[in-house]
Write an enzyme that holds these catalytic residues in place. Structure first.
Site, PDB file in Angstrom:
ATOM      1  N   LYS A  57       0.832  -1.219   0.000  1.00 48.32           N
ATOM      2  CA  LYS A  57       0.000   0.000   0.000  1.00 48.32           C
ATOM      3  C   LYS A  57       0.865   1.267   0.000  1.00 48.32           C
ATOM      4  O   LYS A  57       0.662   2.175  -0.792  1.00 48.32           O
ATOM      5  CB  LYS A  57      -0.932   0.016   1.223  1.00 48.32           C
ATOM      6  CG  LYS A  57      -1.835  -1.198   1.345  1.00 48.32           C
ATOM      7  CD  LYS A  57      -2.715  -1.140   2.562  1.00 48.32           C
ATOM      8  CE  LYS A  57      -1.996  -1.109   3.886  1.00 48.32           C
ATOM      9  NZ  LYS A  57      -1.272  -2.336   4.256  1.00 48.32           N
ATOM     10  N   ARG A 106      -9.542   1.165   9.046  1.00 47.95           N
ATOM     11  CA  ARG A 106      -9.130  -0.204   9.392  1.00 47.95           C
ATOM     12  C   ARG A 106     -10.272  -0.955  10.056  1.00 47.95           C
ATOM     13  O   ARG A 106     -10.173  -2.158  10.251  1.00 47.95           O
ATOM     14  CB  ARG A 106      -8.020  -0.159  10.438  1.00 47.95           C
ATOM     15  CG  ARG A 106      -6.608   0.074  10.073  1.00 47.95           C
ATOM     16  CD  ARG A 106      -5.867  -0.826   9.270  1.00 47.95           C
ATOM     17  NE  ARG A 106      -4.584  -1.234   9.753  1.00 47.95           N
ATOM     18  CZ  ARG A 106      -3.433  -0.687   9.383  1.00 47.95           C
ATOM     19  NH1 ARG A 106      -3.388   0.364   8.616  1.00 47.95           N
ATOM     20  NH2 ARG A 106      -2.311  -1.208   9.783  1.00 47.95           N
ATOM     21  N   ARG A 147      12.206  -5.272   4.702  1.00 49.71           N
ATOM     22  CA  ARG A 147      11.921  -3.837   4.532  1.00 49.71           C
ATOM     23  C   ARG A 147      12.911  -3.012   5.360  1.00 49.71           C
ATOM     24  O   ARG A 147      13.264  -3.356   6.480  1.00 49.71           O
ATOM     25  CB  ARG A 147      10.504  -3.526   5.017  1.00 49.71           C
ATOM     26  CG  ARG A 147      10.266  -2.019   5.093  1.00 49.71           C
ATOM     27  CD  ARG A 147       8.833  -1.634   5.142  1.00 49.71           C
ATOM     28  NE  ARG A 147       8.109  -2.194   6.272  1.00 49.71           N
ATOM     29  CZ  ARG A 147       6.789  -2.102   6.382  1.00 49.71           C
ATOM     30  NH1 ARG A 147       6.081  -1.498   5.474  1.00 49.71           N
ATOM     31  NH2 ARG A 147       6.178  -2.635   7.420  1.00 49.71           N
ATOM     32  N   ARG A 186      11.701  -1.420  10.964  1.00 46.66           N
ATOM     33  CA  ARG A 186      10.570  -0.984  11.780  1.00 46.66           C
ATOM     34  C   ARG A 186      10.379  -1.933  12.953  1.00 46.66           C
ATOM     35  O   ARG A 186      10.464  -3.143  12.767  1.00 46.66           O
ATOM     36  CB  ARG A 186       9.299  -0.978  10.911  1.00 46.66           C
ATOM     37  CG  ARG A 186       8.706   0.392  10.737  1.00 46.66           C
ATOM     38  CD  ARG A 186       7.648   0.418   9.676  1.00 46.66           C
ATOM     39  NE  ARG A 186       6.399  -0.228  10.053  1.00 46.66           N
ATOM     40  CZ  ARG A 186       5.285  -0.185   9.315  1.00 46.66           C
ATOM     41  NH1 ARG A 186       5.291   0.474   8.178  1.00 46.66           N
ATOM     42  NH2 ARG A 186       4.192  -0.805   9.709  1.00 46.66           N
ATOM     43  N   ARG A 206      -0.218  -8.544  13.563  1.00 49.31           N
ATOM     44  CA  ARG A 206      -0.787  -7.554  12.633  1.00 49.31           C
ATOM     45  C   ARG A 206      -1.649  -8.259  11.577  1.00 49.31           C
ATOM     46  O   ARG A 206      -2.713  -7.774  11.218  1.00 49.31           O
ATOM     47  CB  ARG A 206       0.338  -6.751  11.961  1.00 49.31           C
ATOM     48  CG  ARG A 206       1.007  -5.776  12.938  1.00 49.31           C
ATOM     49  CD  ARG A 206       2.365  -5.303  12.447  1.00 49.31           C
ATOM     50  NE  ARG A 206       2.318  -4.634  11.170  1.00 49.31           N
ATOM     51  CZ  ARG A 206       3.371  -4.508  10.357  1.00 49.31           C
ATOM     52  NH1 ARG A 206       4.547  -5.021  10.694  1.00 49.31           N
ATOM     53  NH2 ARG A 206       3.259  -3.861   9.229  1.00 49.31           N
TER      54      ARG A 206
HETATM   55  P1  AP5 Z   1       4.820  -1.535   1.811  1.00 47.35           P
HETATM   56  O1  AP5 Z   1       4.475  -0.763   0.597  1.00 47.35           O
HETATM   57  O2  AP5 Z   1       5.505  -0.809   2.922  1.00 47.35           O
HETATM   58  O3  AP5 Z   1       3.520  -2.302   2.346  1.00 47.35           O
HETATM   59  P2  AP5 Z   1       2.314  -1.768   3.189  1.00 47.35           P
HETATM   60  O4  AP5 Z   1       1.099  -2.481   2.686  1.00 47.35           O
HETATM   61  O5  AP5 Z   1       2.275  -0.280   3.220  1.00 47.35           O
HETATM   62  O6  AP5 Z   1       2.728  -2.364   4.590  1.00 47.35           O
HETATM   63  P3  AP5 Z   1       2.729  -1.750   6.042  1.00 47.35           P
HETATM   64  O7  AP5 Z   1       3.450  -2.759   6.882  1.00 47.35           O
HETATM   65  O8  AP5 Z   1       3.254  -0.358   6.090  1.00 47.35           O
HETATM   66  O9  AP5 Z   1       1.207  -1.757   6.318  1.00 47.35           O
HETATM   67  P4  AP5 Z   1       0.497  -1.795   7.653  1.00 47.35           P
HETATM   68  O10 AP5 Z   1      -0.885  -1.616   7.193  1.00 47.35           O
HETATM   69  O11 AP5 Z   1       0.737  -2.974   8.509  1.00 47.35           O
HETATM   70  O12 AP5 Z   1       1.225  -0.629   8.479  1.00 47.35           O
HETATM   71  P5  AP5 Z   1       0.808   0.857   8.785  1.00 47.35           P
HETATM   72  O13 AP5 Z   1       2.026   1.666   8.698  1.00 47.35           O
HETATM   73  O14 AP5 Z   1      -0.398   1.262   8.038  1.00 47.35           O
HETATM   74  O15 AP5 Z   1       5.701  -2.781   1.355  1.00 47.35           O
HETATM   75  C1  AP5 Z   1       6.270  -3.657   2.300  1.00 47.35           C
HETATM   76  C2  AP5 Z   1       7.644  -4.135   1.788  1.00 47.35           C
HETATM   77  O16 AP5 Z   1       7.453  -4.905   0.599  1.00 47.35           O
HETATM   78  C3  AP5 Z   1       8.575  -2.970   1.385  1.00 47.35           C
HETATM   79  O17 AP5 Z   1       9.885  -3.346   1.724  1.00 47.35           O
HETATM   80  C4  AP5 Z   1       8.408  -2.848  -0.150  1.00 47.35           C
HETATM   81  O18 AP5 Z   1       9.584  -2.400  -0.767  1.00 47.35           O
HETATM   82  C5  AP5 Z   1       8.099  -4.293  -0.543  1.00 47.35           C
HETATM   83  N1  AP5 Z   1       7.134  -4.382  -1.634  1.00 47.35           N
HETATM   84  C6  AP5 Z   1       6.028  -3.605  -1.859  1.00 47.35           C
HETATM   85  N2  AP5 Z   1       5.368  -4.016  -2.964  1.00 47.35           N
HETATM   86  C7  AP5 Z   1       6.065  -5.096  -3.441  1.00 47.35           C
HETATM   87  C8  AP5 Z   1       5.879  -5.975  -4.555  1.00 47.35           C
HETATM   88  N3  AP5 Z   1       4.837  -5.823  -5.398  1.00 47.35           N
HETATM   89  N4  AP5 Z   1       6.779  -6.969  -4.729  1.00 47.35           N
HETATM   90  C9  AP5 Z   1       7.844  -7.125  -3.880  1.00 47.35           C
HETATM   91  N5  AP5 Z   1       8.075  -6.322  -2.806  1.00 47.35           N
HETATM   92  C10 AP5 Z   1       7.193  -5.324  -2.591  1.00 47.35           C
HETATM   93  O19 AP5 Z   1       0.360   0.726  10.322  1.00 47.35           O
HETATM   94  C11 AP5 Z   1       1.284   0.448  11.358  1.00 47.35           C
HETATM   95  C12 AP5 Z   1       0.548   0.378  12.684  1.00 47.35           C
HETATM   96  O20 AP5 Z   1      -0.096   1.646  12.969  1.00 47.35           O
HETATM   97  C13 AP5 Z   1      -0.606  -0.641  12.776  1.00 47.35           C
HETATM   98  O21 AP5 Z   1      -0.147  -1.937  13.077  1.00 47.35           O
HETATM   99  C14 AP5 Z   1      -1.452  -0.028  13.899  1.00 47.35           C
HETATM  100  O22 AP5 Z   1      -0.872  -0.265  15.157  1.00 47.35           O
HETATM  101  C15 AP5 Z   1      -1.355   1.459  13.607  1.00 47.35           C
HETATM  102  N6  AP5 Z   1      -2.407   1.931  12.688  1.00 47.35           N
HETATM  103  C16 AP5 Z   1      -2.231   2.423  11.421  1.00 47.35           C
HETATM  104  N7  AP5 Z   1      -3.408   2.777  10.885  1.00 47.35           N
HETATM  105  C17 AP5 Z   1      -4.350   2.507  11.798  1.00 47.35           C
HETATM  106  C18 AP5 Z   1      -5.771   2.640  11.801  1.00 47.35           C
HETATM  107  N8  AP5 Z   1      -6.439   3.125  10.745  1.00 47.35           N
HETATM  108  N9  AP5 Z   1      -6.450   2.242  12.923  1.00 47.35           N
HETATM  109  C19 AP5 Z   1      -5.794   1.766  13.986  1.00 47.35           C
HETATM  110  N10 AP5 Z   1      -4.450   1.609  14.050  1.00 47.35           N
HETATM  111  C20 AP5 Z   1      -3.731   1.964  12.957  1.00 47.35           C
END
Ligand code: AP5
Length: 216
Positions: A13, A88, A123, A156, A167
């Site tokens: 994402k 979420r 990552r 991270r 997660r």
């Molecule tokens: P990346 O693009 O970073 O993936 P992502 O889907 O953004 O993954 P995240 O881990 O950031 O998502 P998340 O939803 O768990 O975390 P968030 O920060 O929102 O890609 C991942 C890796 O793969 C990278 O190294 C990239 O280079 C590689 N990659 C990407 N695409 C690829 C492909 N096609 N092929 C190969 N490699 C690829 O949330 C973190 C925390 O915040 C949550 O756990 C929670 O505690 C809190 N939080 C955030 N939002 C909320 C909410 N709305 N409500 C409550 N708590 C929340």
């Protein structure tokens, strides 16, 4: 135009949000990034939420909504938002709806869950400018050094294998319900997020280009 990127951790994402931001003049609003900044800056909010994040749990809805609505207010001049990692929960989605924040498109990243750990374990994030890398799929030119600002690349905290499992469980238990919620509204489009980054980008472009042309 406002759009939502929906998908499990590591589905890509954030990576694709950056591309959409650059190509379609929309503003990325990543709740994860907002929360990580608060933790890094040691604000009262950061202090409160870090226990949830470090343990791989969702931050409570009322805190998340306060942060998102405040950010929307601050950035309201933007042409539209890419909501990355938000909503979420059904409560968060309904709250957007009740406030009249219209969503035109939800892109649903479908990925084989067994691939997630492989991606997240590799990552790396620049401590200074937040640019993301993957040592296998999107490597920096120099080991552990950011191409853009020469900052140090770090892992991270919530990318530890035991936290990744939690997660994913939260995604399957809570966030997954949003797929049905938005499918019923007929604004959800599935994409194959297992494909390489460039191919996923093309899938998104094929969905967004006609929508943008329609709006003109
Ligand atoms: P990346 O693009 O970073 O993936 P992502 O889907 O953004 O993954 P995240 O881990 O950031 O998502 P998340 O939803 O768990 O975390 P968030 O920060 O929102 O890609 C991942 C890796 O793969 C990278 O190294 C990239 O280079 C590689 N990659 C990407 N695409 C690829 C492909 N096609 N092929 C190969 N490699 C690829 O949330 C973190 C925390 O915040 C949550 O756990 C929670 O505690 C809190 N939080 C955030 N939002 C909320 C909410 N709305 N409500 C409550 N708590 C929340």
């Amino acid at each position: 135009m406002n759009l939502i990127l929906l998908g499990p951790p590591g589905s890509g994402k954030g990576t694709q949000a950056k591309f959409i931001e650059e190509s379609y003049n929309l503003k990325q609003l990543s709740t994860g990034e907002l929360f990580r900044n608060a933790v890094k800056e040691k604000t009262a909010l950061g202090h409160h939420i870090q226990q949830y994040m470090n343990n791989g749990h969702l931050v409570p809805d009322e805190i998340t909504l306060d942060v998102v609505l405040d950010t929307i207010k601050r950035l309201k001049e933007s042409a539209g938002f890419i909501f990355d990692g938000f909503p979420r929960t059904i409560v968060q989605a309904q709250s957007l709806y009740e406030r009249g924040i219209e969503i035109q498109l939800v892109i649903n990243f479908i990925i084989d869950l067994s691939r997630i750990e492989d991606r997240l374990a590799r990552r790396r994030i620049c401590f200074s400018c937040k640019r993301e890398y993957n040592i296998k799929y999107q490597p920096p030119k120099e080991l552990n050094i950011c191409d853009r600002c020469k900052g140090e690349l770090i892992v991270r905290k919530d990318d530890a294998p035991n936290i990744i499992k939690k997660r994913i469980a939260d995604y399957q238990g809570l966030t997954h319900k949003l797929i049905a919620y938005y499918r019923e509204k007929q604004i959800l489009k599935d994409i194959d997020a297992d494909l390489p980054i460039e191919e996923v980008r093309l899938e998104i472009k094929n969905i967004l280009d006609p929508l943008v042309r329609e709006k003109k």
